[in-house]
Enzyme design. Structure first.
Site, PDB file in Angstrom:
ATOM      1  N   SER A 163     -49.993  39.647   3.216  1.00 44.22           N
ATOM      2  CA  SER A 163     -49.498  38.379   2.726  1.00 44.22           C
ATOM      3  C   SER A 163     -48.802  38.516   1.375  1.00 44.22           C
ATOM      4  O   SER A 163     -47.825  39.230   1.271  1.00 44.22           O
ATOM      5  CB  SER A 163     -50.637  37.362   2.682  1.00 44.22           C
ATOM      6  OG  SER A 163     -50.125  36.072   2.780  1.00 44.22           O
TER       7      SER A 163
ATOM      8  N   ASP B 169     -49.315  34.320  13.759  1.00 42.48           N
ATOM      9  CA  ASP B 169     -49.244  33.772  12.410  1.00 42.48           C
ATOM     10  C   ASP B 169     -48.047  32.836  12.272  1.00 42.48           C
ATOM     11  O   ASP B 169     -46.970  33.101  12.831  1.00 42.48           O
ATOM     12  CB  ASP B 169     -49.122  34.913  11.402  1.00 42.48           C
ATOM     13  CG  ASP B 169     -49.151  34.442   9.962  1.00 42.48           C
ATOM     14  OD1 ASP B 169     -49.674  33.336   9.704  1.00 42.48           O
ATOM     15  OD2 ASP B 169     -48.665  35.180   9.089  1.00 42.48           O
TER      16      ASP B 169
ATOM     17  N   HIS C  70     -52.761  35.978  11.173  1.00 40.63           N
ATOM     18  CA  HIS C  70     -52.325  36.416   9.850  1.00 40.63           C
ATOM     19  C   HIS C  70     -53.177  37.581   9.348  1.00 40.63           C
ATOM     20  O   HIS C  70     -52.722  38.402   8.563  1.00 40.63           O
ATOM     21  CB  HIS C  70     -52.444  35.227   8.889  1.00 40.63           C
ATOM     22  CG  HIS C  70     -51.867  35.461   7.532  1.00 40.63           C
ATOM     23  ND1 HIS C  70     -50.516  35.518   7.288  1.00 40.63           N
ATOM     24  CD2 HIS C  70     -52.464  35.621   6.324  1.00 40.63           C
ATOM     25  CE1 HIS C  70     -50.303  35.700   6.006  1.00 40.63           C
ATOM     26  NE2 HIS C  70     -51.464  35.770   5.398  1.00 40.63           N
TER      27      HIS C  70
END
Length: 652
Positions: free
Chosen positions: A176, A375, A433
Site C-alpha cells: 500500500s 482490492d 489488498h
C-alpha cells in the site's frame, strides 16, 4: 616474579576482553524472551526473536521499533525488511497478520503461521517513520525524502547491532503506502556511501500506492469492469463529472508538480457514498474498499477489516508483551494500528511521488509489483495503468519481449505474471489488498518467484512453472538447548569458549614456565594440540540448509475471472516458443542490473483502531446523512474545484 607480574598483566587484558566481548554483544540486549502466548506454539516452530528501539536522534527522542525473526537451526543469506504504510500504520500488521511467523489467536495466545516468509529468509519488521506504532519522535517527518534519510540512519544502527547481516542480501518489501516509502528508501540507500548499499538486491511492493493521480482515475473503470457499477446507475452522470474534473486538473500544466490531488482521490469517497445500501444491515451497508467480496458498516467501508485486528490490538496493549519486546511501557504511547499525526505532517509539499523514481531504480534493481485482484483502493487496473505509462529500459511500458505466464500453485491457477526490463508484475487472483492475509503460502511463493526458486515443467504438451521445491538439505540441529534459546547459538558462543580455553591454557602454561627451572615439567604440546582439536570441533556448530516452498507456472495473456473456479492447467491457443527458449527468456527477464554501486495508556478503546490500509482525514459529521449532501458537493463545489468538504484517503 617479573614473569608472574607480566603474565598477570597479560591475563588481565585477556579477562577484560572476555568481560566485554560476550557480555556486550550488541544484539544480546534485544533478545526476546518469555513472549506471552508463545507457549501455545510448538517448540520447533518458535522463532529466535529480537526487538526493541534503535535510537536515531536523541535530540528529538526519535527511536525506531523493530522486531526481527530468525528460523531456528536455519541460516539464510537473505534478509527481508517489511514495511506497512498508512502513512502512519504499524508494520506489526505485517508481523502478526501477514508474513510473520507468529499470529494472534482469538484467545490471545499465539499460533504459527505456516505461510510465513520466515521459511525463506530472515524477517525484520520496522515501525516507521517516527510516531508510527511503537516508534517515537517529537518531530514528525514532513516529506518522503526525510523518511528515506531516516531509514538510512536506522540501517546504520541496525548493522551495528547485527554486523553478521552485512554478509546477507537485502530485500525491502511492503504494501500500500509503502509503495511510496520503499522507492524513496531504496533511492537513498543506493546513493549513500554506506557499505550496505551493495546489499540491496530487490524491492517487492504489494497493492502499492505509487502514482496517486493515475491510480485515482482507475476507480470507475475498475468497478465498471467488476460489475460493482453500472453505466445506467442514476448517479453515474455526477460520478463521471467528478472523473472529468480530475482529468482536467491532471491535464493542466499548472498541476504537474502536484504529489496528489484531493479532487482525484475523492472519487472513491463518492463511489462508496453512492453505492451505500441504507436498507441493509448496519454492518453491511458499504462496500469494503479492500476486498470486493466483503461489505462493512458505513462510513468505515473496510476500516473494521481484517478480523484479526480484534486480537492484535489487545495483545500489543498488554504490559507484559511490551516489556518482552524490550520496551518501557512508561515511555511509549499505547500501540495504535495507525497514527493520525504521522499522516497529518507527511504532506510531501513540492515533491513528486515515487512513480518518478522507478525508471532510475529499475536500471539498478529488480522490482516486483504484486496485486490482489479483489482490492479496490489500490486495484489492478491502476497498477497496470501506471506501468503502461512508465518509461524505463528504453521503452514505454512492458516491451514487446515481455514474458507472460500463468502461475499454478498446488495444481490451481493462482495468478498471472508479466516480466521484462527488471520489472515483474503479478496479478494474484482471489486475493484482497492484503494478499498474505488471504493466501499465506501463495504469498510466500511471490518471493520465491522473485529469487527464481521454481521448477519449469513440460508435461503432455503443457508448460508451466511448478513449486513447491523441496531441498534435500538437512538443517544442522543444535544439541545444546540453552544455545537454541540464545541467538548467539552458532555465532557468539564459539569465540567465547575459545577465549576461555585460551586463558585456561595460558594460565597452565604460565605455571609450567614458572616452575620449569626448578622441576623440569613435561612438555605441554600434547595438551595444546588437544586444545586446538577441541576448539576446531567446537567451531563446527553452524546452521546450514533451508527449505523453500511455493509453486509457479507458465501463463498466457488470456485472463480468467478471479471469481471463477480456475482449472489446474490449460492449453495455450497461441503459438509458443520452445521450452528451453521460454525458460531462458523468462530467466533473462529477471537479470539483475548493476547494484554494486508519553505515558503508556491503559485504556483500550475499539474506536481507536483504524484500518491498516486507510486513514481518513474526514470529519465524521461530513459523512452523516443529515450533514452531507453529495449532490450539492458535486454541483456547487466541484465545478469550480473548490470543495471545502472533500475527503482524502491514505493507504497502509
Amino acid at each position: 616474579m617479573v614473569l608472574i607480574s607480566s603474565f598477570g598483566t597479560f591475563l588481565g587484558l585477556l579477562i577484560s576482553l572476555v568481560s566485554t566481548s560476550p557480555i556486550d554483544i550488541p544484539s544480546k540486549k534485544f533478545l526476546v524472551e518469555n513472549l506471552p502466548g508463545i507457549e501455545s506454539v510448538d517448540e520447533i516452530d518458535r522463532p529466535l526473536m529480537y526487538a526493541g528501539h534503535l535510537e536515531l536522534n536523541p535530540k528529538i527522542e526519535e527511536n525506531y521499533f523493530f522486531w526481527k525473526f530468525l528460523k531456528k537451526n536455519y541460516e539464510f543469506n537473505k534478509t527481508i525488511i517489511w514495511l506497512n504504510g498508512g502513512p502512519g500504520c504499524s508494520s506489526m500488521d505485517g508481523a502478526l497478520m501477514e508474513i510473520g511467523p507468529l499470529h494472534v489467536r482469538q484467545d490471545g495466545d499465539l499460533k504459527y503461521n505456516t505461510g510465513s516468509w520466515n521459511e525463506v529468509a530472515d524477517l525484520v519488521f520496522v515501525d516507521q517513520p517516527g510516531g508510527t506504532g511503537f516508534s517515537t519522535t517529537k518531530d514528525y517527518d514532513k516529506d518522503l525524502n526525510k523518511v528515506g534519510d531516516d531509514f538510512v540512519v536506522f540501517l546504520q544502527k541496525y548493522y551495528e547491532v547485527f554486523p553478521e547481516d552485512l554478509n546477507k542480501e537485502l530485500y525491502i518489501a511492503g504494501e500500500s503506502y509503502a509503495g511510496q516509502y520503499i522507492p524513496f528508501i531504496a533511492d537513498k540507500i543506493l546513493n549513500s556511501n554506506e557499505s550496505f548499499s551493495s546489499n540491496l538486491k530487490g524491492l517487492l511492493i504489494g497493492n502499492g500506492w505509487i502514482a496517486p493521480i493515475i491510480q485515482s482515475l482507475s476507480y470507475i473503470p475498475f468497478m465498471l469492469d467488476k460489475g460493482l457499477l453500472n453505466p445506467n446507475d442514476e448517479f453515474m452522470p455526477k460520478l463521471l463529472k467528478q472523473q472529468e474534473h480530475c482529468q482536467n486538473l491532471v491535464n493542466n500544466p499548472v498541476n504537474d508538480d502536484k504529489f496528489e490531488m484531493r479532487e482525484c482521490e475523492n472519487i472513491l469517497t463518492w463511489i462508496l457514498q453512492y453505492t451505500r445500501d441504507k436498507k441493509g444491515p448496519k454492518d453491511q451497508e458499504c462496500l469494503n474498499m479492500y476486498d470486493i467480496k466483503l461489505r462493512d458498516s458505513y462510513p468505515s467501508c473496510g476500516m473494521n477489516w481484517p478480523p484479526d485486528l480484534e486480537q492484535v490490538g489487545p495483545y500489543l496493549h498488554k504490559k507484559e508483551v511490551v516489556q518482552a519486546l524490550n520496551l518501557d511501557p512508561s515511555k511509549i504511547k499505547q500501540w495504535r494500528e495507525c497514527d493520525g499525526d504521522v499522516s497529518k505532517y507527511l504532506k510531501n509539499k513540492g515533491m513528486k511521488p515515487s512513480y518518478n523514481l522507478l525508471p532510475s531504480l529499475l536500471s539498478k534493481l529488480e522490482i516486483m509489483l504484486f496485486n490482489g485482484g479483489n482490492d479496490i483502493i489500490c486495484n489492478n487496473r491502476g497498477v497496470e495503468d501506471l506501468i503502461s505509462k512508465l518509461n524505463w529500459g528504453g521503452s514505454k511500458g512492458f516491451s514487446d519481449e515481455v514474458e507472460t505466464y500463468d502461475w499454478i500453485y498446488d495444481d490451481q491457477l493462482t495468478g498471472s505474471i508479466k516480466s521484462s526490463k527488471n520489472l515483474t508484475y503479478v496479478d494474484v487472483f482471489n486475493a484482497s489488498h492484503m494478499i498474505p492475509f488471504d493466501l499465506p503460502e501463495q504469498s510466500r511463493g511471490i518471493f520465491d518467484l522473485f529469487v527464481k526458486n521454481f521448477k519449469f515443467q513440460d508435461q503432455d504438451g503443457k508448460q508451466y512453472i511448478e513449486t513447491p521445491i523441496h531441498h534435500k538439505d538437512t538443517p544442522t540441529q543444535d544439541n545444546n538447548e540453552n544455545e537454541n534459546q540464545d541467538s548467539e547459538n552458532s555465532k557468539g558462543k564459539s569465540p567465547i569458549f575459545f577465549i576461555f580455553y585460551l586463558i585456561f591454557f595460558l594460565i597452565l602454561g604460565g605455571l609450567v614456565v614458572y616452575y620449569k627451572k626448578r622441576k623440569q615439567p613435561k612438555k605441554t604440546s600434547i595438551l595444546r594440540n588437544k586444545n586446538l582439536n577441541d576448539n576446531n570441533n567446537n567451531n563446527i556448530n553452524s546452521r546450514n540448509g533451508h527449505k523453500k516452498t511455493v509453486s509457479w507456472a507458465d501463463s498466457n495473456d488470456d485472463r480468467i475471472s478471479p471469481t471463477s473456479t480456475p482449472p489446474p492447467t490449460y492449453q495455450r491457443t497461441q503459438a509458443e516458443p520452445s521450452r528451453s527458449n521460454r525458460l531462458n527468456n523468462f530467466i533473462n527477464s529477471f537479470n539483475r542490473g548493476d547494484s554494486s554501486n508519553g505515558q503508556y495508556k491503559k485504556v483500550y478503546n475499539t474506536e481507536d483502531l483504524e484500518d491498516i490500509e486507510l486513514q481518513s482525514n474526514v470529519h465524521k459529521k461530513s459523512l452523516d446523512d443529515d450533514e452531507f449532501d453529495i449532490d450539492n458537493e458535486l454541483d456547487n463545489d466541484y465545478d469550480l474545484g473548490t470543495s471545502s468538504k472533500s475527503t482524502s484517503q491514505h493507504k497502509e
